[in-house]
Design a protein around this motif. Structure first.
Motif, PDB file in Angstrom:
ATOM      1  N   VAL A  29      80.244 110.563  32.840  1.00  0.00           N
ATOM      2  CA  VAL A  29      79.695 109.093  33.575  1.00  0.00           C
ATOM      3  C   VAL A  29      78.556 109.013  33.891  1.00  0.00           C
ATOM      4  O   VAL A  29      78.041 107.932  33.514  1.00  0.00           O
ATOM      5  CB  VAL A  29      80.873 109.184  34.950  1.00  0.00           C
ATOM      6  CG1 VAL A  29      80.529 108.132  35.732  1.00  0.00           C
ATOM      7  CG2 VAL A  29      82.122 109.176  34.582  1.00  0.00           C
ATOM      8  N   SER A  31      76.090 110.124  32.243  1.00  0.00           N
ATOM      9  CA  SER A  31      75.303 110.065  30.933  1.00  0.00           C
ATOM     10  C   SER A  31      75.661 108.746  30.296  1.00  0.00           C
ATOM     11  O   SER A  31      75.145 108.496  29.227  1.00  0.00           O
ATOM     12  CB  SER A  31      75.572 110.998  30.018  1.00  0.00           C
ATOM     13  OG  SER A  31      75.207 112.271  30.533  1.00  0.00           O
ATOM     14  N   ASP A  32      76.748 108.102  30.624  1.00  0.00           N
ATOM     15  CA  ASP A  32      77.373 106.662  30.054  1.00  0.00           C
ATOM     16  C   ASP A  32      77.752 107.100  28.752  1.00  0.00           C
ATOM     17  O   ASP A  32      77.730 106.329  27.734  1.00  0.00           O
ATOM     18  CB  ASP A  32      76.287 105.656  30.256  1.00  0.00           C
ATOM     19  CG  ASP A  32      76.966 104.180  29.759  1.00  0.00           C
ATOM     20  OD1 ASP A  32      78.143 103.969  30.204  1.00  0.00           O
ATOM     21  OD2 ASP A  32      76.248 103.455  28.778  1.00  0.00           O
ATOM     22  N   ASN A  34      81.339 107.868  26.716  1.00  0.00           N
ATOM     23  CA  ASN A  34      82.849 107.997  26.530  1.00  0.00           C
ATOM     24  C   ASN A  34      83.283 108.421  25.319  1.00  0.00           C
ATOM     25  O   ASN A  34      82.790 108.749  24.607  1.00  0.00           O
ATOM     26  CB  ASN A  34      83.574 106.617  27.073  1.00  0.00           C
ATOM     27  CG  ASN A  34      83.339 105.300  26.161  1.00  0.00           C
ATOM     28  OD1 ASN A  34      83.466 105.660  25.110  1.00  0.00           O
ATOM     29  ND2 ASN A  34      82.540 104.665  26.581  1.00  0.00           N
ATOM     30  N   LYS A  52      73.762 109.977  23.552  1.00  0.00           N
ATOM     31  CA  LYS A  52      74.508 108.939  23.030  1.00  0.00           C
ATOM     32  C   LYS A  52      73.748 108.234  21.931  1.00  0.00           C
ATOM     33  O   LYS A  52      72.530 107.703  22.156  1.00  0.00           O
ATOM     34  CB  LYS A  52      74.808 107.762  24.057  1.00  0.00           C
ATOM     35  CG  LYS A  52      75.578 106.841  23.847  1.00  0.00           C
ATOM     36  CD  LYS A  52      75.835 105.929  25.178  1.00  0.00           C
ATOM     37  CE  LYS A  52      76.835 105.010  24.861  1.00  0.00           C
ATOM     38  NZ  LYS A  52      77.086 104.082  26.190  1.00  0.00           N
TER      39      LYS A  52
END
Length: 91
Positions: A29, A31-32, A34, A52
């Protein structure tokens, strides 16, 4: 809001012929990241870095819209052609 420590200790796990780690929800979360995202994994000075991955055309739509708004400044109308005037559309 989830608070996390900067360090998470976890065990390396055998997955087939490879090794893997489980990353906590709190770190994902923060680190954004999913479960539908792609990540880049690299090695830097003794550390494994997971980031990411950017989408291939990330930000293009915004830049094209901005270019369209200022096109008169950079693209003189006399450079237009029949295709541009009658067939090309922005969606």
């Amino acid at each position: 809001m989830i608070t996390i420590d900067k360090v998470m200790e976890t065990k390396i796990r055998k997955i087939g012929n490879s090794l893997g780690v489980v990353i906590s929800k709190a770190i994902l979360v923060a680190s954004d990241i999913n479960d539908t995202d792609m990540v880049n994994i690299s090695f830097d000075n003794g550390k494994i870095v997971i980031e990411k991955a950017k989408r291939a055309r990330e930000g293009w739509e915004k830049r094209f819209k901005k270019a369209k708004d200022i096109e008169g400044q950079f693209f003189p109308s006399e450079l237009g052609n029949k295709f541009d005037e009658e067939e090309w559309t922005w969606e």
